[in-house]
Design an enzyme around this catalytic site. Structure first.
Site, PDB file in Angstrom:
ATOM      1  N   SER A 243       0.759  -1.189  -0.239  1.00  0.00           N
ATOM      2  CA  SER A 243      -0.087  -0.013   0.047  1.00  0.00           C
ATOM      3  C   SER A 243       0.987   1.254  -0.089  1.00  0.00           C
ATOM      4  CB  SER A 243      -0.995   0.057   1.164  1.00  0.00           C
ATOM      5  OG  SER A 243      -0.119   0.417   2.198  1.00  0.00           O
ATOM      6  N   LYS A 244       0.151   2.203  -0.111  1.00  0.00           N
ATOM      7  CA  LYS A 244       0.727   3.637   0.024  1.00  0.00           C
ATOM      8  C   LYS A 244       1.753   4.009   0.941  1.00  0.00           C
ATOM      9  CE  LYS A 244      -0.320   6.490  -3.618  1.00  0.00           C
ATOM     10  NZ  LYS A 244       0.665   6.155  -4.119  1.00  0.00           N
ATOM     11  N   ARG A 245       1.593   3.344   2.098  1.00  0.00           N
ATOM     12  CA  ARG A 245       2.377   3.276   3.240  1.00  0.00           C
ATOM     13  C   ARG A 245       3.812   2.778   2.848  1.00  0.00           C
ATOM     14  NH1 ARG A 245       2.186  -0.402   7.116  1.00  0.00           N
ATOM     15  NH2 ARG A 245       0.608  -1.575   5.835  1.00  0.00           N
ATOM     16  N   GLY A 247       5.273   2.843  -0.103  1.00  0.00           N
ATOM     17  CA  GLY A 247       5.878   3.624  -1.189  1.00  0.00           C
ATOM     18  C   GLY A 247       5.046   3.873  -2.112  1.00  0.00           C
ATOM     19  N   GLU A 253       4.199   6.479 -10.834  1.00  0.00           N
ATOM     20  CA  GLU A 253       4.983   7.021 -10.014  1.00  0.00           C
ATOM     21  C   GLU A 253       6.638   6.658 -10.120  1.00  0.00           C
ATOM     22  OE1 GLU A 253       3.268   7.454  -5.963  1.00  0.00           O
ATOM     23  OE2 GLU A 253       1.878   5.998  -6.989  1.00  0.00           O
TER      24      GLU A 253
END
Ligand code: GLU
Length: 472
Positions: A243-245, A247, A253
């Site tokens: 998840s975004k947590r 990276g 991106e």
């Protein structure tokens, strides 16, 4: 089983957001499997859910695929454009007696579930319309459901997980067409895969149970079941769902962070698949080696260090022209200023000494300041410190030695070595201000590499500028 040259795979993303790194990995596996066997690789945009699908998300998928170099055969197929065909197959299933019209309302279904729960029974909906005589059908909205078998087992012979058995009592009469005539994902995916001639379905293992349900439609239509390979999820370094947590999770991106596409492909291929101990490999090798045998059964953990490491190796191994082209498109996507043709030339001339040391494009560009900047070079803070009065004196003394040197690696090395010997200065003492003068930075390629790349006149000019600097 299909002849290997007849392999057709596909990636079927839903355009509901950015392109996830997991989708990219699934696309890569499908691409490798098909292309490595001379087969075809298709792209289908699963845009049937009109409320969630956006054209921007479709564009993001196309851009992501192009950036990663995952070329697909023919045009991207829009699932939504095929809704009439989905309806036609649902009608065919009705005609075959393999599906039925179900008039149960949401309230009735909810009531069924509540009652089943209260009695401690399975809450899988059992429609009263499954065997109802058509003469009893009301003039009311209905959905079309498949008549799923209620006894026995359905086995999916998965290429990664092995044979997986589902008890048919666990399979419900899933909806094929909603009351508004639109297909469900379960139905559309089967019709499309069949019509597109897909022979191998390689996708995330969150779809494994769907395979069992989808196989019912294949069976009812008398269609060949594709070969399934369900690949484990990607986890973050801590073993939790990526998840975004952890990276970045979006393909673009990574592009914007300046990872080379070849390094990304290599890393994504290694994410859940292996070929012996090989870490670094080329596309040609991956295409040659990729097979279901090498796919791991357990989830893969994302390792950012490994990604960087492989990217560094791919930058070092790339052809200079191709690298320049990729750097220019990197600058483009990040919205950076375009590089003037002479700066592009400079970058190309410097590429040999730059590409050995960079893991990403921004790193490479940072070290390329000596060819991208203009005289007079404004040294950064550290470089300015390295140009203290003593160091400027060293540059002044060194200048005639360089002026007299032949402008080759041997000539320059000999001149600096001789100067070190006569003055008793350590090489580092000379290289530090020289580097600061030539690059305006304290981190750069070697001073000799830089002098050779920018040439005699420019080098001497920069040294003169730096030697004449006044303290700030
Ligand atoms: N649209 C589905 C998804 O994004 C495709 C699943 C499949 O590959 O069958 O998960």
């Amino acid at each position: 089983m299909a002849d290997s040259t007849d392999v057709v795979t596909r990636i079927a993303p839903s355009p509901t957001g950015f392109m996830h790194i997991g989708t990219a990995r699934t696309a890569l596996f499908n691409w490798l499997y098909a292309r490595g066997r001379g087969g075809r690789f298709l792209l289908r945009i699963e845009d049937t859910d009109r409320a969630r699908s956006t054209p921007e998300a479709t564009e993001a998928i196309l851009r992501g695929m192009r950036w990663l170099g995952l070329d697909w055969d023919g045009d991207a197929v829009s699932q939504f454009a095929r809704v009439d065909r989905h309806a036609e197959v649902a009608q065919e299933l009705l005609a075959r007696g393999a599906a039925y019209r179900c008039f149960s309302t949401q309230e009735e279904i909810a009531a069924f579930r509540d009652a089943a729960k209260a009695e401690g029974k399975s809450t899988l909906f059992r429609s009263p319309w499954r065997d109802a005589d058509p003469s009893t059908h009301p003039d009311a909205p209905y959905v079309i459901r498949i008549k799923a078998p209620r006894e026995g087992e359905t086995v999916i012979d998965d290429q990664v997980q092995g044979p997986v058995t589902f008890r048919n009592t666990e399979l419900d009469d899933m909806i094929l067409l909603r009351s508004d005539g639109t297909p469900t994902y379960m139905h559309a995916v089967v019709v499309d895969d069949h019509d597109m001639g897909v022979t191998h379905v390689i996708r995330g293992d969150d779809h494994l149970a769907n395979a069992a349900r989808q196989s019912l439609i294949y069976a009812a239509m008398g269609w060949d079941l594709p070969i399934y390979a369900h690949i484990p999820l990607i986890l973050g370094p801590d073993g939790k769902k990526l998840s975004k947590r952890h990276g970045a999770t979006g393909v673009e991106e990574y592009q914007k962070m300046g990872y080379p596409a070849a390094g990304m492909r290599n890393y994504l291929a290694r994410l859940g698949w292996s070929h012996g101990d090989d870490e670094f490999f080329t596309d040609a090798q991956a295409l040659d080696w990729f097979d279901f045998d090498g796919i791991n059964k357990s989830a893969a953990r994302f390792d950012f260090k490994k990604l960087e490491n492989l990217c560094g190796q791919h930058i070092a191994a790339a052809e200079n022209d191709a690298l320049l082209a990729e750097i220019l498109s990197y600058l483009d996507v990040t919205g950076a200023e375009k590089l003037a043709p002479e700066k592009q030339d400079g970058l190309l001339r410097a590429m040999d000494c730059l590409k050995e040391r960079a893991k990403t494009f921004p790193e490479l560009i940072d070290k390329a300041y000596f060819v991208l900047g203009d005289r007079p070079f404004e040294p950064d803070e550290k470089a300015a410190k390295a140009l203290d009065p003593v160091s400027r004196g060293i540059l002044i003394e060194l200048t005639p030695h360089l002026q007299n040197a032949s402008w080759s690696r041997d000539g320059l090395e000999a001149a600096v070595a001789e100067f070190a010997e006569t003055t008793g200065l350590k090489l580092g003492k000379i290289a530090q201000p020289l580097r600061a003068a030539l690059a305006g930075r304290t981190v750069s390629p070697s001073v000799f590499d830089m002098m050779l790349v920018i040439g005699r006149e420019e080098s001497l000019g920069r040294i003169e500028d730096a030697a004449g600097r006044t303290e700030t």
